[in-house]
Design a protein around this motif. Structure first.
Motif, PDB file in Angstrom:
ATOM      1  N   GLU A   1      -1.532   3.055   1.002  1.00 45.15           N
ATOM      2  CA  GLU A   1      -2.485   4.027   0.423  1.00 45.15           C
ATOM      3  C   GLU A   1      -2.868   3.594  -0.955  1.00 45.15           C
ATOM      4  O   GLU A   1      -2.131   3.082  -1.707  1.00 45.15           O
ATOM      5  CB  GLU A   1      -1.860   5.424   0.346  1.00 45.15           C
TER       6      GLU A   1
ATOM      7  N   TRP B   1       3.705   2.113  -1.096  1.00 43.43           N
ATOM      8  CA  TRP B   1       4.056   0.757  -0.706  1.00 43.43           C
ATOM      9  C   TRP B   1       5.219   0.776   0.274  1.00 43.43           C
ATOM     10  O   TRP B   1       6.247   1.381   0.009  1.00 43.43           O
ATOM     11  CB  TRP B   1       4.461  -0.056  -1.935  1.00 43.43           C
TER      12      TRP B   1
ATOM     13  N   LYS C   1       0.798  -2.417   0.727  1.00 44.80           N
ATOM     14  CA  LYS C   1       0.170  -1.154   0.349  1.00 44.80           C
ATOM     15  C   LYS C   1      -0.354  -0.434   1.570  1.00 44.80           C
ATOM     16  O   LYS C   1      -1.007  -1.035   2.423  1.00 44.80           O
ATOM     17  CB  LYS C   1      -0.964  -1.413  -0.633  1.00 44.80           C
TER      18      LYS C   1
ATOM     19  N   GLY D   1       0.092   3.570  -5.904  1.00 45.78           N
ATOM     20  CA  GLY D   1      -0.119   3.759  -4.475  1.00 45.78           C
ATOM     21  C   GLY D   1       1.183   3.912  -3.726  1.00 45.78           C
ATOM     22  O   GLY D   1       2.256   4.040  -4.313  1.00 45.78           O
TER      23      GLY D   1
END
Length: 143
Positions: free
Chosen positions: A143, A34, A141, A32
């Motif tokens: 995404e 971050w 996070k 993802g």
């Protein structure tokens, strides 16, 4: 006798092939985008850095194909691959997950990228040194 020899050679070949293959640790829990939120630690817990205190925003992008990008203030400063491994933590005396980056990794001041991974929840990733008085960088996070 030829059949036994053939089966024995086939078994040896099969075993040696699987021994050479490096098993990749599942990266799905860290894949993802971050954002760096803080770096804390050091001797007597004297380091406390944030995007606000440094004037720099860092974004770490970890992809499912084990590639990464590190952005500083929106500009890519590093990219390459990463590897996950399980090994004995010197700090906690137990097996822990570690991340190691390759390529043109650019370590920013007070930003830990190679180290032990801990997760307090689904939205928080910490990468920390594995020794007393080490520092750890926390990411959230997006995404």
């Amino acid at each position: 006798m030829k059949k036994i020899t053939f089966l024995l050679l086939l078994a040896i070949a099969f075993i040696s092939c699987t021994a050479d293959d490096k098993l990749k640790i599942d990266s799905s829990e860290i894949v993802g985008v971050w954002n760096w939120t803080s770096t804390d630690g050091g001797m007597a817990f004297n380091i406390h850095e944030t995007p606000q205190s440094t004037g720099n925003e860092y974004q770490l992008i970890l992809n499912s194909n084990y590639s990464y990008s590190l952005l500083e203030n929106g500009n890519t400063i590093s990219s390459g691959t990463f590897e996950l491994s399980m090994r004995e933590s010197q700090l906690f005396n137990r097996t822990s997950k570690f991340i190691t980056f390759s390529g043109d990794i650019e370590e920013a001041d007070n930003l830990v990228l190679n180290g032990m991974i801990t997760r307090t929840d689904q939205e928080t990733l910490t990468i920390a040194n594995d020794f007393p008085d080490g520092i750890g960088s926390t990411f959230s996070k997006i995404e």
